[in-house]
Design an enzyme around this catalytic site. Sequence first.
Site, short mmCIF file in Angstrom:
data_model
loop_
_atom_site.label_atom_id
_atom_site.label_comp_id
_atom_site.label_asym_id
_atom_site.label_seq_id
_atom_site.Cartn_x
_atom_site.Cartn_y
_atom_site.Cartn_z
N ASP A 216 -1.56 5.46 -5.53
CA ASP A 216 -1.90 4.62 -4.38
C ASP A 216 -2.20 3.18 -4.81
O ASP A 216 -3.29 2.89 -5.31
CB ASP A 216 -3.11 5.21 -3.66
CG ASP A 216 -3.46 4.43 -2.39
OD1 ASP A 216 -2.69 3.53 -2.01
OD2 ASP A 216 -4.52 4.72 -1.79
N ASP B 291 0.83 -1.20 0.00
CA ASP B 291 0.00 0.00 0.00
C ASP B 291 0.86 1.26 0.00
O ASP B 291 1.38 1.66 1.03
CB ASP B 291 -0.90 -0.04 1.25
CG ASP B 291 -1.84 1.15 1.32
OD1 ASP B 291 -1.99 1.87 0.32
OD2 ASP B 291 -2.44 1.36 2.40
#
Length: 419
Positions: free
Chosen positions: A312, A125
Site C-alpha cells: 500500500d 494510493d
Amino acid sequence: MRLLLSLVLFIFLSYDSLAAPTALRPQRRTRSFRVERAKRSEYIPNGPNALAKAYRKFGLAPTTFIDVDLNDFEAYKVAKSAVSTSTDSSDDDQTGEVAAKSVNSDVEFISTVTIGGQDIPMDFDTGSADMWVLNSNMDSSYTTGHTVYNPSSSTTYKAVTDSSFEISYGDNSWAKGTVCRDTVSIGGASITNQAIGLPSTVSTSFVSDTNSNGLLGLGFSSMNTFKPGPQKTFFDNIASDLEEPVFTSLLRSDGVGEYEFGKIDSSKHTGSLVNVSVDSSNGYWQFDSAFFAVGDGSLQTLTGSVKTAIADTGTSLMLVPTQMLEAYYGSRWWLRLPCKEDLPNLTVALGDKYQATIPGSLINFEEIGTNTTTGEKVCYGGVQSSSGSSMMIFGDVFLKALFVVFDQRGPSLAFASPA
Ligand SMILES: *[C@@H]1O[C@H](CO)[C@@H](O)[C@H](O)[C@H]1NC(C)=O
Ligand SMILES: *[C@@H]1O[C@H](CO)[C@@H](O)[C@H](O)[C@H]1NC(C)=O
Ligand SMILES: *[C@@H]1O[C@H](CO)[C@@H](O)[C@H](O)[C@H]1NC(C)=O
C-alpha cells in the site's frame, strides 16, 4: 525450501452516465512513462497520526495499549500550522501534538497529475481505487492552501449526471460529492474520460494536508466506490495500451522516487525480480506472507489467522500482528524507544518462496519526544500493530526497501532490490 534472497500505475457537451466502466477507444500504443514521486515540502512527519490515518483507512479499531508509562515522556510540541476551518473537529489528524524531525525524512510522497490540463500534486494510493480531487466548486474553507482543479476552465471536462461517490476510511476521514470525467495525464500519457470524484466536502485531515490535493487510486477497480457502479482506475484504463501492463514503484530513502508505467526498467533494480502471485479478490495488491525473521534469527511462522499482506503506497507505516511486534521490539513498549538504539533488520515472506529484508535503519521512523527520566530522545517505530486487521499492511516503510512491479498479468507483484 525457502530461498534466502536478499531483497534489500468525452465531451464537451453531453452528459455521460456511470452505468458501466467506459471502454477504451482504440488508440496508438502508449510508450512507457514516468512520474516523479517527490517528498512533500515542509511536511512534518507524525508517526502516531500516520498510524491513526491507516486505522481509519482500513476501518480498524485502534488497539488499546496499557503498558506505557507516559509520566516520563515529553512530546515535542509543534505549532498547528493548518487551516482548520472545517467543522469536523473530531478528526484526530488535527489533534496531533507530537511531531518531530524525521529520522528517515520521507514520510509521504506526492506526484503530479494533470487533469484537464491542470497540474495537481496528488497521492498515489495502491490501497484504494477512487480518483478524487479538491476542486474550485468547493467552499474555500476546504481548499485554502491547496492546488485545486477548476472544472470550468477545462475544455475536456464533462459532468456526469446521477452519479456520486463517497469514500470513507474507517469512521473519521472521508470525501464525498459528485463524479465527472476529464482527461487525465501522468508523465505525458493521457486517458480521456477518466472518472474523477469531485468532492463537495472532505474531512479535516484532507483540508489540513496542504501538500496533497487528492488521491489517485491504483488498487483494483472492483473496489471503486463510484455510484451507480464502479469505474475503472487510471491504470486499468491505460494498461492495455502499454507495452507491459505494469507500473513500478521506486522510493529511494533519500525521499525522491518515482512511479513508472508500462515497462520494467532493469536499470532500476539489482539482481533478479521475484514474482509473487496476487489475490485481487478484495481489491488490494494482496499476497501471502506467513513467515518473518528478526535480525539474523530463523524464520518464524505467523501463528494467528493473518498470513497475507497488501502493498500500500498510501500508508506510511508497516502494520503487522502482535506476534511480530513482540518478536521485533521485545516486550519493551514499541511505540517509544530510545532513538540511539539500532533496530534489527526485519525479514518478511514474499509468497512462499522468497523473503525481503527491511533494514532496521528504515524502521526507526522519527523522533517524537524526550524521555524525561533519562533525557534520551524517544523514537517512534515504523512497524506498528495491524490492530485486528485480517491482513497486514505493508506501506512505505516496506516499499522503500524495494523496487516493486505492480503487474496485471497474474495479477502479480515482483520485487527486487533497488539499484
Ligand atoms: C524512560 O526511560 C526509563 C528508564 O530506561 C524507562 O523505564 C521508561 O519506560 C522510559 N519512558 C519512555 C516513555 O520511553
Ligand atoms: C541488516 O542487513 C544488512 C544487509 O543484509 C546487513 O549488512 C546489516 O548488517 C544488517 N544489520 C543488522 C543490524 O543485522
Ligand atoms: C509474474 O508471473 C505472472 C504469471 O503468474 C506473469 O504473467 C508475469 O509476467 C510475471 N511478471 C514478471 C515481472 O515476471
